[in-house]
Design a protein around this motif. Structure first.
Motif, mmCIF file in Angstrom:
data_model
loop_
_atom_site.group_PDB
_atom_site.id
_atom_site.type_symbol
_atom_site.label_atom_id
_atom_site.label_comp_id
_atom_site.label_asym_id
_atom_site.label_seq_id
_atom_site.Cartn_x
_atom_site.Cartn_y
_atom_site.Cartn_z
ATOM 1 N N ALA A 219 0.830 -1.205 0.000
ATOM 2 C CA ALA A 219 0.000 0.000 0.000
ATOM 3 C C ALA A 219 0.865 1.255 0.000
ATOM 4 O O ALA A 219 0.592 2.221 -0.726
ATOM 5 C CB ALA A 219 -0.924 -0.011 1.215
ATOM 6 N N ALA A 220 1.915 1.273 0.822
ATOM 7 C CA ALA A 220 2.798 2.438 0.880
ATOM 8 C C ALA A 220 3.471 2.674 -0.471
ATOM 9 O O ALA A 220 3.568 3.824 -0.935
ATOM 10 C CB ALA A 220 3.846 2.238 1.969
ATOM 11 N N ARG A 221 3.911 1.617 -1.095
ATOM 12 C CA ARG A 221 4.557 1.773 -2.408
ATOM 13 C C ARG A 221 3.563 2.289 -3.444
ATOM 14 O O ARG A 221 3.893 3.180 -4.248
ATOM 15 C CB ARG A 221 5.143 0.441 -2.863
ATOM 16 N N LEU A 222 2.365 1.753 -3.426
ATOM 17 C CA LEU A 222 1.336 2.205 -4.368
ATOM 18 C C LEU A 222 1.072 3.698 -4.193
ATOM 19 O O LEU A 222 1.010 4.452 -5.177
ATOM 20 C CB LEU A 222 0.070 1.389 -4.133
ATOM 21 N N LEU A 223 0.938 4.150 -2.959
ATOM 22 C CA LEU A 223 0.661 5.558 -2.704
ATOM 23 C C LEU A 223 1.834 6.438 -3.122
ATOM 24 O O LEU A 223 1.648 7.523 -3.683
ATOM 25 C CB LEU A 223 0.337 5.760 -1.226
ATOM 26 N N ALA A 224 3.050 5.968 -2.869
ATOM 27 C CA ALA A 224 4.236 6.744 -3.265
ATOM 28 C C ALA A 224 4.326 6.859 -4.778
ATOM 29 O O ALA A 224 4.647 7.929 -5.314
ATOM 30 C CB ALA A 224 5.489 6.104 -2.688
ATOM 31 N N GLU A 225 4.049 5.779 -5.467
ATOM 32 C CA GLU A 225 4.152 5.802 -6.928
ATOM 33 C C GLU A 225 3.047 6.620 -7.567
ATOM 34 O O GLU A 225 3.166 7.019 -8.730
ATOM 35 C CB GLU A 225 4.163 4.371 -7.452
ATOM 36 N N GLN A 226 1.979 6.912 -6.809
ATOM 37 C CA GLN A 226 0.915 7.785 -7.288
ATOM 38 C C GLN A 226 1.092 9.227 -6.790
ATOM 39 O O GLN A 226 0.183 10.038 -6.903
ATOM 40 C CB GLN A 226 -0.442 7.240 -6.850
ATOM 41 N N ASN A 227 2.273 9.524 -6.242
ATOM 42 C CA ASN A 227 2.621 10.890 -5.817
ATOM 43 C C ASN A 227 1.720 11.432 -4.715
ATOM 44 O O ASN A 227 1.454 12.637 -4.657
ATOM 45 C CB ASN A 227 2.625 11.851 -7.005
ATOM 46 N N ILE A 228 1.261 10.551 -3.816
ATOM 47 C CA ILE A 228 0.581 11.025 -2.617
ATOM 48 C C ILE A 228 1.639 11.663 -1.717
ATOM 49 O O ILE A 228 2.718 11.105 -1.526
ATOM 50 C CB ILE A 228 -0.138 9.869 -1.899
ATOM 51 N N ASP A 229 1.358 12.830 -1.175
ATOM 52 C CA ASP A 229 2.389 13.568 -0.453
ATOM 53 C C ASP A 229 2.627 13.053 0.963
ATOM 54 O O ASP A 229 3.772 12.877 1.378
ATOM 55 C CB ASP A 229 2.000 15.055 -0.393
ATOM 56 N N LEU A 230 1.556 12.827 1.710
ATOM 57 C CA LEU A 230 1.676 12.452 3.111
ATOM 58 C C LEU A 230 0.814 11.236 3.422
ATOM 59 O O LEU A 230 -0.336 11.155 2.975
ATOM 60 C CB LEU A 230 1.225 13.601 4.017
ATOM 61 N N ILE A 231 1.366 10.308 4.192
ATOM 62 C CA ILE A 231 0.621 9.186 4.748
ATOM 63 C C ILE A 231 0.661 9.367 6.257
ATOM 64 O O ILE A 231 1.706 9.172 6.894
ATOM 65 C CB ILE A 231 1.221 7.830 4.342
ATOM 66 N N LEU A 232 -0.462 9.783 6.849
ATOM 67 C CA LEU A 232 -0.515 10.130 8.263
ATOM 68 C C LEU A 232 -1.112 8.980 9.071
ATOM 69 O O LEU A 232 -2.112 8.385 8.669
ATOM 70 C CB LEU A 232 -1.358 11.384 8.466
ATOM 71 N N SER A 233 -0.506 8.703 10.230
ATOM 72 C CA SER A 233 -0.964 7.591 11.056
ATOM 73 C C SER A 233 -0.679 7.888 12.522
ATOM 74 O O SER A 233 -0.129 8.934 12.882
ATOM 75 C CB SER A 233 -0.270 6.290 10.634
ATOM 76 N N GLY A 234 -1.062 6.941 13.376
ATOM 77 C CA GLY A 234 -0.821 7.021 14.808
ATOM 78 C C GLY A 234 -0.296 5.692 15.308
ATOM 79 O O GLY A 234 0.679 5.161 14.806
ATOM 80 N N HIS A 235 -0.937 5.130 16.336
ATOM 81 C CA HIS A 235 -0.766 3.770 16.840
ATOM 82 C C HIS A 235 0.484 3.548 17.680
ATOM 83 O O HIS A 235 0.391 2.949 18.744
ATOM 84 C CB HIS A 235 -0.795 2.757 15.682
ATOM 85 N N VAL A 236 1.658 3.977 17.223
ATOM 86 C CA VAL A 236 2.887 3.607 17.935
ATOM 87 C C VAL A 236 3.184 4.534 19.114
ATOM 88 O O VAL A 236 4.076 4.248 19.912
ATOM 89 C CB VAL A 236 4.092 3.542 16.973
ATOM 90 N N HIS A 237 2.482 5.666 19.218
ATOM 91 C CA HIS A 237 2.616 6.620 20.328
ATOM 92 C C HIS A 237 3.929 7.393 20.294
ATOM 93 O O HIS A 237 4.242 8.101 21.267
ATOM 94 C CB HIS A 237 2.443 5.937 21.691
ATOM 95 N N ASN A 238 4.696 7.263 19.248
ATOM 96 C CA ASN A 238 5.928 8.025 19.068
ATOM 97 C C ASN A 238 5.840 8.787 17.755
ATOM 98 O O ASN A 238 5.547 8.182 16.715
ATOM 99 C CB ASN A 238 7.152 7.103 19.034
ATOM 100 N N PRO A 239 6.087 10.095 17.743
ATOM 101 C CA PRO A 239 6.049 10.831 16.472
ATOM 102 C C PRO A 239 7.235 10.450 15.588
ATOM 103 O O PRO A 239 8.320 10.143 16.085
ATOM 104 C CB PRO A 239 6.138 12.298 16.918
ATOM 105 N N PHE A 240 6.993 10.474 14.271
ATOM 106 C CA PHE A 240 8.062 10.132 13.339
ATOM 107 C C PHE A 240 7.796 10.772 11.989
ATOM 108 O O PHE A 240 6.680 11.203 11.676
ATOM 109 C CB PHE A 240 8.197 8.613 13.179
ATOM 110 N N SER A 241 8.831 10.811 11.170
ATOM 111 C CA SER A 241 8.732 11.247 9.776
ATOM 112 C C SER A 241 9.739 10.448 8.972
ATOM 113 O O SER A 241 10.905 10.323 9.372
ATOM 114 C CB SER A 241 9.031 12.746 9.669
ATOM 115 N N LEU A 242 9.291 9.907 7.856
ATOM 116 C CA LEU A 242 10.138 9.032 7.049
ATOM 117 C C LEU A 242 9.838 9.239 5.574
ATOM 118 O O LEU A 242 8.675 9.146 5.161
ATOM 119 C CB LEU A 242 9.881 7.565 7.424
ATOM 120 N N ALA A 243 10.860 9.528 4.784
ATOM 121 C CA ALA A 243 10.703 9.585 3.328
ATOM 122 C C ALA A 243 10.666 8.160 2.785
ATOM 123 O O ALA A 243 11.544 7.348 3.085
ATOM 124 C CB ALA A 243 11.866 10.361 2.704
ATOM 125 N N LEU A 244 9.642 7.849 2.002
ATOM 126 C CA LEU A 244 9.521 6.500 1.449
ATOM 127 C C LEU A 244 10.438 6.336 0.233
ATOM 128 O O LEU A 244 10.661 7.289 -0.530
ATOM 129 C CB LEU A 244 8.073 6.221 1.074
#
Length: 278
Positions: free
Chosen positions: A179-204
């Motif tokens: 899913a992440a690869r599909l969204l990246a290849e379609q030029n989606i800018d941001l994939i926002l989530s929660g769950h892990v309780h730690n903030p993060f930022s990662l370039a795919l």
């Protein structure tokens, strides 16, 4: 033709876990969000601790105190933890009754957003807290977003689609990498989530390298090595600035900031004038 907004401002909150919420932090976060006057408020799941009606009632009141418009998606804690028949046959019934549909879509000038539910009531594996995603639904969401060629494109779900190496817990999303690869290849800018309780930022690593997985922390007492916090996101023509707003016990102070290079927009074209949610 409408002039492009010079700045898109988002407030991204997650995991308040009403029932085990940090009461001072959730109230202060709502006040801070109202003061920021964002173009869109995003809440990426785990509104409750155990999916109880009283927890959802408190969550509904809190959501009503946050700025509109909003996109909200459920998390794994938003199913009834102890009521197995409901988990099996009506896992998001209370969520629908108190909050709304588990998936939503909308347009604003310069912004298009889609959310999908990665939480499941039950799964054919031991740990039901982990995520799963429907790739056909991801393809459809990406197709709808790519119509808005000049807008900031934001995809929202509860579980991170890619694993964070420094996170205390795993999202474990079935088909998450695809899913992440599909969204990246379609030029989606941001994939926002929660769950892990730690903030993060990662370039795919797929596409042009300018799709970013970004996670908010928690506003509950269930912190995992970082303070209760939320994110502010400001997208200009060239840069997406993600800032962690950390709870000090008396208020929020800006912590870590990421400046993410943004893919070129070209000339802006108005897609819609309002944000219909569905």
């Amino acid at each position: 033709m409408t002039a492009a907004p010079t700045l898109i401002r988002l407030v991204h909150l997650s995991d308040p876990h009403f029932g085990t919420e940090n009461g001072d932090a959730v109230e202060a976060a709502a006040a801070a969000a109202r003061a920021l006057r964002p173009d869109l408020t995003i809440v990426s799941g785990d509104l409750t601790a155990e999916g109880r009606s009283q927890e959802f009632s408190a969550a509904r009141d809190w959501l009503a105190s946050l700025p509109q418009p909003q996109i909200v998606t459920p998390g794994n804690h938003d199913t009834p933890v102890w009521n197995l028949p409901q988990r099996l046959f009506w896992p998001f019934g209370r969520y629908r009754a108190y909050v709304g549909q588990p998936a939503a879509a909308g347009f604003l000038p310069g912004l298009t957003v889609r959310s999908l539910n990665t939480a499941r009531g039950v799964q054919p594996r031991f740990d039901w807290s982990k995520g799963s995603i429907d790739l056909d639904a991801v393809r459809q969401a990406a197709k709808e977003m790519t119509v808005a060629t000049k807008a900031l494109k934001v995809f929202v779900c509860h579980h991170p689609l890619v694993e964070m190496t420094n996170a205390a817990v795993s999202g474990g999303v079935h088909r998450g990498l695809a899913a992440a690869r599909l969204l990246a290849e379609q030029n989606i800018d941001l994939i926002l989530s929660g769950h892990v309780h730690n903030p993060f930022s990662l370039a795919l690593p797929w596409g042009d390298g300018k799709t970013y997985a970004v996670g908010a922390g928690t506003l509950s007492q269930r912190t995992r090595g970082t303070p209760a916090c939320f994110l502010t996101i400001e997208a200009g023509p060239d840069t997406i600035r993600v800032a962690v707003q950390e709870w000090t016990g008396a208020g929020f102070e800006q912590g870590l900031v990421w400046a993410l290079p943004r893919r070129r927009l070209g000339n802006y074209e108005k897609e819609e004038a309002s944000l219909p949610l569905s």
